[in-house]
Scaffold this active site. Structure first.
Site, PDB file in Angstrom:
ATOM      1  N   HIS A   1      -7.526  -2.550   5.571  1.00  0.00           N
ATOM      2  CA  HIS A   1      -6.686  -1.594   6.297  1.00  0.00           C
ATOM      3  C   HIS A   1      -7.406  -0.246   6.222  1.00  0.00           C
ATOM      4  O   HIS A   1      -8.559  -0.178   5.794  1.00  0.00           O
ATOM      5  CB  HIS A   1      -5.292  -1.562   5.650  1.00  0.00           C
ATOM      6  CG  HIS A   1      -4.302  -0.677   6.345  1.00  0.00           C
ATOM      7  ND1 HIS A   1      -4.164  -0.632   7.718  1.00  0.00           N
ATOM      8  CD2 HIS A   1      -3.392   0.212   5.849  1.00  0.00           C
ATOM      9  CE1 HIS A   1      -3.210   0.234   8.038  1.00  0.00           C
ATOM     10  NE2 HIS A   1      -2.729   0.757   6.923  1.00  0.00           N
TER      11      HIS A   1
ATOM     12  N   ASP B   1      -0.290  -4.024   5.932  1.00  0.00           N
ATOM     13  CA  ASP B   1      -0.996  -3.656   7.156  1.00  0.00           C
ATOM     14  C   ASP B   1      -2.452  -4.099   7.061  1.00  0.00           C
ATOM     15  O   ASP B   1      -3.090  -3.954   6.010  1.00  0.00           O
ATOM     16  CB  ASP B   1      -0.948  -2.143   7.352  1.00  0.00           C
ATOM     17  CG  ASP B   1       0.457  -1.641   7.616  1.00  0.00           C
ATOM     18  OD1 ASP B   1       1.390  -2.469   7.614  1.00  0.00           O
ATOM     19  OD2 ASP B   1       0.621  -0.424   7.816  1.00  0.00           O
TER      20      ASP B   1
ATOM     21  N   HIS C   1       0.856  -1.182   0.000  1.00  0.00           N
ATOM     22  CA  HIS C   1       0.000   0.000   0.000  1.00  0.00           C
ATOM     23  C   HIS C   1       0.889   1.229   0.000  1.00  0.00           C
ATOM     24  O   HIS C   1       2.101   1.139   0.202  1.00  0.00           O
ATOM     25  CB  HIS C   1      -0.977   0.007   1.175  1.00  0.00           C
ATOM     26  CG  HIS C   1      -0.354   0.039   2.536  1.00  0.00           C
ATOM     27  ND1 HIS C   1       0.449  -0.965   3.029  1.00  0.00           N
ATOM     28  CD2 HIS C   1      -0.430   0.974   3.531  1.00  0.00           C
ATOM     29  CE1 HIS C   1       0.834  -0.664   4.262  1.00  0.00           C
ATOM     30  NE2 HIS C   1       0.316   0.502   4.583  1.00  0.00           N
TER      31      HIS C   1
ATOM     32  N   ASP D   1       5.398   4.791   5.158  1.00  0.00           N
ATOM     33  CA  ASP D   1       6.338   3.872   5.807  1.00  0.00           C
ATOM     34  C   ASP D   1       6.516   2.580   5.012  1.00  0.00           C
ATOM     35  O   ASP D   1       7.331   1.734   5.390  1.00  0.00           O
ATOM     36  CB  ASP D   1       5.909   3.575   7.246  1.00  0.00           C
ATOM     37  CG  ASP D   1       4.522   2.971   7.359  1.00  0.00           C
ATOM     38  OD1 ASP D   1       3.631   3.370   6.579  1.00  0.00           O
ATOM     39  OD2 ASP D   1       4.302   2.119   8.242  1.00  0.00           O
ATOM     40  N   HIS D   2       5.786   2.456   3.888  1.00  0.00           N
ATOM     41  CA  HIS D   2       5.925   1.273   3.045  1.00  0.00           C
ATOM     42  C   HIS D   2       6.428   1.606   1.638  1.00  0.00           C
ATOM     43  O   HIS D   2       6.742   0.698   0.876  1.00  0.00           O
ATOM     44  CB  HIS D   2       4.597   0.529   2.941  1.00  0.00           C
ATOM     45  CG  HIS D   2       4.162  -0.079   4.231  1.00  0.00           C
ATOM     46  ND1 HIS D   2       4.254  -1.428   4.501  1.00  0.00           N
ATOM     47  CD2 HIS D   2       3.645   0.489   5.352  1.00  0.00           C
ATOM     48  CE1 HIS D   2       3.813  -1.663   5.722  1.00  0.00           C
ATOM     49  NE2 HIS D   2       3.437  -0.513   6.261  1.00  0.00           N
TER      50      HIS D   2
END
Length: 385
Positions: free
Chosen positions: A192, A262, A66, A70-71
């Site tokens: 998510h 997530d 996604h 942070d990804h």
């Protein structure tokens, strides 16, 4: 048909939204013999690769779960590093600015949800990044997404190849978004706070257990070359001179690795994830009274789980329950809150906290649980008979 000789997972980052001195943002490297596939590229992934035994030049594919920062914030630096990126020269025009790479050069492939292509194109364009090799972005489109188009007004980057927009199948999954000779990759949406994807890497069926003594008498009796044994090992049939037909052992399922982004509920991927050899599942928050000194007064297991769910995340118990549901052989917990230090290999307090988190997952699972630590690396062995 050949088979994979080596499958390895290396954790490059195991933090959630906030990194810490012991945990980097989310990233995982899957090594399939000589190739490297990355799953998520949080900030500073390129630094983590340099600290690990993963070779940046071996990276062939990148799968984004996604587009939360942070990804994905580390994707552009990894691309520039992998594809010999540069910012041009002062006195002469860099040929990379105007010359497209040869069609004979295979592109680095990126897979992700809607917005991944726009993010990469925009970032490369406005940072004036020139590349030395091509890339392509394939997007996994939901029914609510536009079925066509790039979702950006910018023209393609000079080194960008046209990517696919992959629509979901009738069962709600994206089957075989990649299909190779040895492995395939399928995907499904998981729940998510934003669109998020889980990936399933499945090895093709592998040869079954071979008993040479079963075949040797007939091969010798008919003067059949021993090279026929190789065909039998692959599960093929061999016709002998006297009309006898020998059939090799039936092929058995290969390894299956499930890597989730997530999620507070990965149910849509449960069918694809069934009987996973390894399940990588987030466990952002945990209730650890008496173990975690930062536990707040009045907190309960229920209140921590409710808060995690409200933010689209999971607890160790939730991860364990899903691992049990899909009959996973091994559960790897990752995406931990910054309050849980990742140096449990050298720090006793961190070891105690991570041990308690592991026990919470075990309480709803019952199988082997591993808490991810940055630069942890382990092999995924063949399925047992």
């Amino acid at each position: 048909m050949s088979t994979l000789s080596s499958v390895n997972i290396t954790i490059l980052g195991s933090a959630s939204a906030q990194p810490s001195s012991t945990r980097n943002h989310s990233a995982l490297a899957l090594r399939l013999d000589g190739d490297v596939w990355l799953f998520d590229c949080g900030e500073a992934t390129q630094h983590q690769i340099q600290k690990s035994s993963v070779k940046i030049g071996k990276v062939q594919k990148i799968f984004i779960t996604h587009t939360h920062g942070d990804h994905i914030f580390g994707l552009l630096p990894v691309l520039a590093m992998r594809l010999n990126g540069a910012g041009g020269t002062v006195d002469s025009e860099d040929p990379r600015a105007t010359t497209a790479p040869s069609e004979d050069v295979p592109p680095l492939e990126i897979y992700g949800p809607l917005g991944t292509r726009a993010y990469v194109r925009t970032g490369l364009t406005y940072t004036h990044t020139l590349l030395g090799a091509p890339y392509v972005v394939h997007e996994l489109r939901l029914p609510t997404d536009p079925a066509d188009g790039d979702h950006t007004a910018l023209p393609p980057h000079p080194h960008e190849r046209p990517g696919r927009n992959i629509l979901r199948a009738a069962d709600g999954t994206w089957p075989a978004i990649f299909a190779g000779a040895l492995v395939s990759v399928s995907a499904a949406p998981i729940l998510h706070s934003v669109t998020c994807v889980g990936y399933v890497v499945a090895e093709r069926p592998v040869p079954g257990k071979m008993d040479p003594a079963r075949y040797l008498p007939d091969l010798k009796r008919t003067g059949t070359p021993m090279s026929a044994m190789r065909r039998l090992q692959q599960g093929e049939s061999v016709a002998l001179a006297d009309g006898t037909v020998l059939r090799g052992p039936a092929r058995k399922p290969g390894r299956k690795i499930v890597i989730l982004g997530d999620t507070h509920d990965p149910s849509p991927i449960a069918g694809l994830a069934a009987d996973a050899c390894v399940l990588v599942h987030e466990a952002t928050n945990a209730h650890l009274p008496g173990v975690d000194p930062d536990t707040k007064a009045g907190e309960t297991y229920e209140s921590v789980e409710a808060r995690a769910r409200s933010r689209g995340h999971s607890t160790p118990q939730m991860a364990g329950a899903f691992a049990r549901r899909v009959r996973a052989r091994k559960l790897v917990l990752n995406h931990f809150s910054a309050r849980y230090a990742g140096n449990d290999d050298v720090d006793e307090e961190a070891r105690r906290v991570m041990g308690a988190i592991r026990e919470l997952a075990e309480s709803t699972y019952g199988g082997e649980v591993v808490c991810a630590r940055d630069l942890m690396s382990f092999d995924v062995g063949p399925r047992k008979e």
